[in-house]
Design an enzyme around this catalytic site. Structure first.
Site, PDB file in Angstrom:
ATOM      1  N   ASN A   9       0.873  -1.180   0.000  1.00  0.00           N
ATOM      2  CA  ASN A   9       0.000   0.000   0.000  1.00  0.00           C
ATOM      3  C   ASN A   9       0.910   1.230   0.000  1.00  0.00           C
ATOM      4  OD1 ASN A   9      -1.835   2.009   0.472  1.00  0.00           O
ATOM      5  ND2 ASN A   9      -2.824   0.981   2.219  1.00  0.00           N
ATOM      6  N   ARG A  90      -2.201  -2.053  -3.791  1.00  0.00           N
ATOM      7  CA  ARG A  90      -3.423  -1.266  -3.668  1.00  0.00           C
ATOM      8  C   ARG A  90      -3.289  -0.028  -4.556  1.00  0.00           C
ATOM      9  NH1 ARG A  90      -4.635   3.457   0.371  1.00  0.00           N
ATOM     10  NH2 ARG A  90      -6.819   3.769  -0.115  1.00  0.00           N
ATOM     11  N   HIS A 179     -12.528   2.831  -0.862  1.00  0.00           N
ATOM     12  CA  HIS A 179     -12.575   1.749   0.139  1.00  0.00           C
ATOM     13  C   HIS A 179     -13.244   0.476  -0.393  1.00  0.00           C
ATOM     14  CE1 HIS A 179     -12.881   5.204   3.288  1.00  0.00           C
ATOM     15  NE2 HIS A 179     -11.622   4.793   3.239  1.00  0.00           N
ATOM     16  N   VAL A 208     -15.712   3.044   8.678  1.00  0.00           N
ATOM     17  CA  VAL A 208     -15.498   4.328   9.339  1.00  0.00           C
ATOM     18  C   VAL A 208     -14.153   4.304  10.058  1.00  0.00           C
ATOM     19  CG1 VAL A 208     -16.458   6.069  10.880  1.00  0.00           C
ATOM     20  CG2 VAL A 208     -18.005   4.545   9.629  1.00  0.00           C
ATOM     21  N   GLY A 209     -13.173   4.907   9.434  1.00  0.00           N
ATOM     22  CA  GLY A 209     -11.848   5.050  10.043  1.00  0.00           C
ATOM     23  C   GLY A 209     -11.515   6.524  10.045  1.00  0.00           C
ATOM     24  N   ASN A 210     -10.273   6.872   9.766  1.00  0.00           N
ATOM     25  CA  ASN A 210      -9.927   8.274   9.573  1.00  0.00           C
ATOM     26  C   ASN A 210     -10.722   8.841   8.416  1.00  0.00           C
ATOM     27  OD1 ASN A 210      -8.212   9.853  11.076  1.00  0.00           O
ATOM     28  ND2 ASN A 210      -6.504   8.488  10.602  1.00  0.00           N
ATOM     29  N   ARG A 240     -11.821  15.383   7.154  1.00  0.00           N
ATOM     30  CA  ARG A 240     -12.553  15.768   5.942  1.00  0.00           C
ATOM     31  C   ARG A 240     -13.998  16.129   6.273  1.00  0.00           C
ATOM     32  NH1 ARG A 240     -11.014  10.558   2.592  1.00  0.00           N
ATOM     33  NH2 ARG A 240      -9.051  10.358   3.713  1.00  0.00           N
ATOM     34  N   ASP A 282      -8.707  12.443  15.873  1.00  0.00           N
ATOM     35  CA  ASP A 282      -8.732  11.065  16.380  1.00  0.00           C
ATOM     36  C   ASP A 282      -9.939  10.884  17.294  1.00  0.00           C
ATOM     37  OD1 ASP A 282      -8.110   8.744  18.115  1.00  0.00           O
ATOM     38  OD2 ASP A 282      -6.235   8.760  16.990  1.00  0.00           O
ATOM     39  N   GLY A 330     -11.216   1.575  11.840  1.00  0.00           N
ATOM     40  CA  GLY A 330     -10.835   2.045  13.177  1.00  0.00           C
ATOM     41  C   GLY A 330     -11.980   2.401  14.108  1.00  0.00           C
ATOM     42  N   VAL A 331     -12.842   3.296  13.681  1.00  0.00           N
ATOM     43  CA  VAL A 331     -13.953   3.734  14.529  1.00  0.00           C
ATOM     44  C   VAL A 331     -15.058   2.669  14.540  1.00  0.00           C
ATOM     45  CG1 VAL A 331     -15.712   5.521  14.862  1.00  0.00           C
ATOM     46  CG2 VAL A 331     -13.413   6.173  14.095  1.00  0.00           C
ATOM     47  N   GLU A 333     -14.934  -0.505  14.123  1.00  0.00           N
ATOM     48  CA  GLU A 333     -14.575  -1.725  14.854  1.00  0.00           C
ATOM     49  C   GLU A 333     -14.417  -1.476  16.351  1.00  0.00           C
ATOM     50  OE1 GLU A 333     -10.958  -3.341  13.109  1.00  0.00           O
ATOM     51  OE2 GLU A 333     -11.810  -3.077  11.113  1.00  0.00           O
ATOM     52  N   ASN A 334     -13.931  -0.277  16.689  1.00  0.00           N
ATOM     53  CA  ASN A 334     -13.490  -0.066  18.078  1.00  0.00           C
ATOM     54  C   ASN A 334     -14.379   0.806  18.944  1.00  0.00           C
ATOM     55  OD1 ASN A 334     -10.873  -1.490  18.068  1.00  0.00           O
ATOM     56  ND2 ASN A 334     -10.418  -0.027  16.436  1.00  0.00           N
ATOM     57  N   GLU A 382      -8.052  -5.620   4.146  1.00  0.00           N
ATOM     58  CA  GLU A 382      -7.809  -5.291   2.739  1.00  0.00           C
ATOM     59  C   GLU A 382      -6.584  -6.032   2.207  1.00  0.00           C
ATOM     60  OE1 GLU A 382      -8.357  -1.319   4.336  1.00  0.00           O
ATOM     61  OE2 GLU A 382      -9.035  -0.713   2.350  1.00  0.00           O
TER      62      GLU A 382
HETATM   63  P1  ADP Z   1      -7.350   4.908   8.351  1.00  0.00           P
HETATM   64  O1  ADP Z   1      -8.551   5.444   7.658  1.00  0.00           O
HETATM   65  O2  ADP Z   1      -6.224   5.901   8.452  1.00  0.00           O
HETATM   66  O3  ADP Z   1      -6.940   3.517   7.924  1.00  0.00           O
HETATM   67  P2  ADP Z   1      -8.267   3.606  10.766  1.00  0.00           P
HETATM   68  O4  ADP Z   1      -9.224   2.707  10.086  1.00  0.00           O
HETATM   69  O5  ADP Z   1      -7.091   3.018  11.437  1.00  0.00           O
HETATM   70  O6  ADP Z   1      -7.816   4.795   9.860  1.00  0.00           O
HETATM   71  O7  ADP Z   1      -9.109   4.435  11.856  1.00  0.00           O
HETATM   72  C1  ADP Z   1      -8.527   5.395  12.672  1.00  0.00           C
HETATM   73  C2  ADP Z   1      -9.621   5.930  13.608  1.00  0.00           C
HETATM   74  O8  ADP Z   1     -10.066   4.871  14.466  1.00  0.00           O
HETATM   75  C3  ADP Z   1      -9.142   7.059  14.525  1.00  0.00           C
HETATM   76  O9  ADP Z   1     -10.109   8.096  14.552  1.00  0.00           O
HETATM   77  C4  ADP Z   1      -9.104   6.366  15.868  1.00  0.00           C
HETATM   78  O10 ADP Z   1      -9.362   7.255  16.916  1.00  0.00           O
HETATM   79  C5  ADP Z   1     -10.231   5.385  15.752  1.00  0.00           C
HETATM   80  N1  ADP Z   1     -10.116   4.401  16.821  1.00  0.00           N
HETATM   81  C6  ADP Z   1      -9.182   3.435  16.976  1.00  0.00           C
HETATM   82  N2  ADP Z   1      -9.379   2.788  18.171  1.00  0.00           N
HETATM   83  C7  ADP Z   1     -10.457   3.373  18.758  1.00  0.00           C
HETATM   84  C8  ADP Z   1     -11.161   3.170  19.994  1.00  0.00           C
HETATM   85  N3  ADP Z   1     -10.791   2.246  20.851  1.00  0.00           N
HETATM   86  N4  ADP Z   1     -12.220   3.964  20.232  1.00  0.00           N
HETATM   87  C9  ADP Z   1     -12.599   4.920  19.370  1.00  0.00           C
HETATM   88  N5  ADP Z   1     -11.991   5.164  18.216  1.00  0.00           N
HETATM   89  C10 ADP Z   1     -10.930   4.406  17.902  1.00  0.00           C
END
Ligand code: ADP
Length: 396
Positions: A9, A90, A179, A208-210, A240, A282, A330-331, A333-334, A382
């Site tokens: 990537n 990628r 994506h 839903v990540g960055n 964004r 973040d 990131g968001v 999943e977490n 991915e």
């Molecule tokens: P990218 O789009 O750069 O690949 P990721 O998919 O890794 O990004 O997502 C990053 C986002 O995930 C950040 O906003 C981060 O705060 C959020 N994130 C990661 N772990 C947690 C958590 N435990 N709780 C809330 N948000 C989280």
């Protein structure tokens, strides 16, 4: 001899890699080279519970890959280059041309370069990396896996903007989405977990990540997605803006006396959660600030939930209901509170979150037994998709 496949990537100044053993699909090493082309490039290689780090000047992507291959050999991660069976790459923009992953010959690489207008920071760097792999590992298949391919099944009514048609005809100005590899992976995985044929399912996937995008998947095919001509459109993201009224740009540009490039830069880098909260891009930081009583952080999070909820609503309408909703990245999943916040109040649509089951960061079904719509959280993968396509197309 074991066979090893790279998943690469590459960005304009960085290169992430994973090395898979096939057919076991075991990840034997992964890592990152940052600051390519700048002084003090940073190298991280993880393997076997170890971590190798180095700082040196790496002038371009070809030097980066040369260095990486040598280092992998030195660290005994790859004993012999003959073990390397191929590489998957990628690629951000595949335009209308690449409807699926492709084995890359000279013609295809040129096409990737021709599409640079659609991803100026990414496609040229990716083409350089592919050329470097072909030069350093001649005869080994290189495969391109495009962020946009999965969305090439969208119907015209979803990908055309309501602007003069000639802009599409003359300049291919349309929605491409992004994506795609992730949406495809989690949709397929959700069908597996449901024990059903994907052809029979209507799925809404929330990556839903960055960055972030929501996709409507009908019978395994993307029929609509929230990102647009570029990844700036759709939901609120880390930095964004997502969707805005274009007239707002003109208004702010006049007030601030800035040009369109500066404005787009603000929408890409200074907006979203960061711009709204003033705290961070973040989600962890924004959630912490909100919990500590920061009002702007609370509003930023409300808006974040709201935009995702609205896209889910749109796609329920587009699909005529959904069988499955998936959260990933990131968001997705977490953040347990994010999933809860997004789905709250959607019981009318047959969406019932199981609050206990939702207390997880692993792959899980998080809807109640009585929920008409099954809800899952599925870690995206991915790289695995890239490796699978490389094995298939490269005849590995
Ligand atoms: P990218 O789009 O750069 O690949 P990721 O998919 O890794 O990004 O997502 C990053 C986002 O995930 C950040 O906003 C981060 O705060 C959020 N994130 C990661 N772990 C947690 C958590 N435990 N709780 C809330 N948000 C989280």
């Amino acid at each position: 001899m074991s066979k090893k496949v790279f998943a690469i990537n590459a960005g304009s100044s960085s290169l992430k890699f994973s090395i898979y053993e096939v057919p076991s699909e075991e990840v034997i090493s992964s890592g990152l080279i940052e600051r390519i082309g700048l002084a003090d490039s940073l190298v991280t290689i993880k393997y076997d519970g170890n971590k190798f780090e180095d700082k040196l000047d790496i002038a371009d992507h070809e030097i980066a890959i040369n260095y990486l291959l040598e280092k992998l050999n030195e660290l005994d991660i790859i004993a012999d280059y003959d073990e390397i069976a191929g590489s998957g790459h990628r690629i951000v923009a595949g335009g209308e041309h690449f409807k699926s992953s492709a084995l890359l010959g000279e013609e295809e690489i040129q096409k990737v370069e021709d599409l640079a207008e659609f991803a100026p920071l990414h496609n040229p760097a990716e083409a350089k990396v592919i050329r470097a792999f072909q030069k350093l590992l001649p005869g080994k298949p290189t495969v391109g896996v495009f962020d946009t391919s999965f969305h090439t099944t969208m119907p015209e009514k979803a990908y055309l903007y309501s602007v003069p048609y000639k802009y599409y005809e003359d300049y291919q100005a349309r929605r491409y989405g992004a994506h795609g590899t992730s949406h495809k992976y989690v949709a397929q995985r959700a069908a597996e977990l449901e024990g059903k044929n994907i052809e029979d399912l209507k799925i809404i996937t929330c990556h839903v990540g960055n960055g972030g995008s929501i996709t409507a998947v009908d019978g395994g095919k993307s029929v609509d997605t929230s990102m647009g001509f570029t990844p700036l459109a759709g939901i609120t993201m880390g930095t964004r803006s997502g969707d805005v009224d274009p007239s707002l740009l003109q208004y702010i540009m006049k007030k601030e006396n800035i040009d369109i490039d500066q404005m787009i830069n603000i929408l890409n880098k200074e907006s979203g959660l960061l711009g709204l909260s003033g705290v961070s891009s973040d989600m962890r930081d924004v959630e912490e600030a909100a919990n500590g009583g920061n009002e702007r952080a609370k509003v930023a999070i409300e808006i974040y939930y709201d935009r995702v909820k609205k896209y889910i609503g749109q796609y329920l309408a587009v699909l005529g209901g959904a069988d499955v909703i998936v959260f990933t990245a990131g968001v997705g999943e977490n953040s347990i509170t994010f999933r809860q916040g997004v789905l709250e109040g959607m019981e009318w649509a047959g969406i019932e979150l199981d609050k206990e089951a939702n207390q997880t960061r692993d792959e899980a079904k998080i809807s109640t037994a009585s929920s008409k719509v099954a809800v899952y959280t599925i870690p995206t993968d991915e790289e695995l998709m890239i490796v699978r396509d490389t094995v298939a197309l490269g005849n590995i």
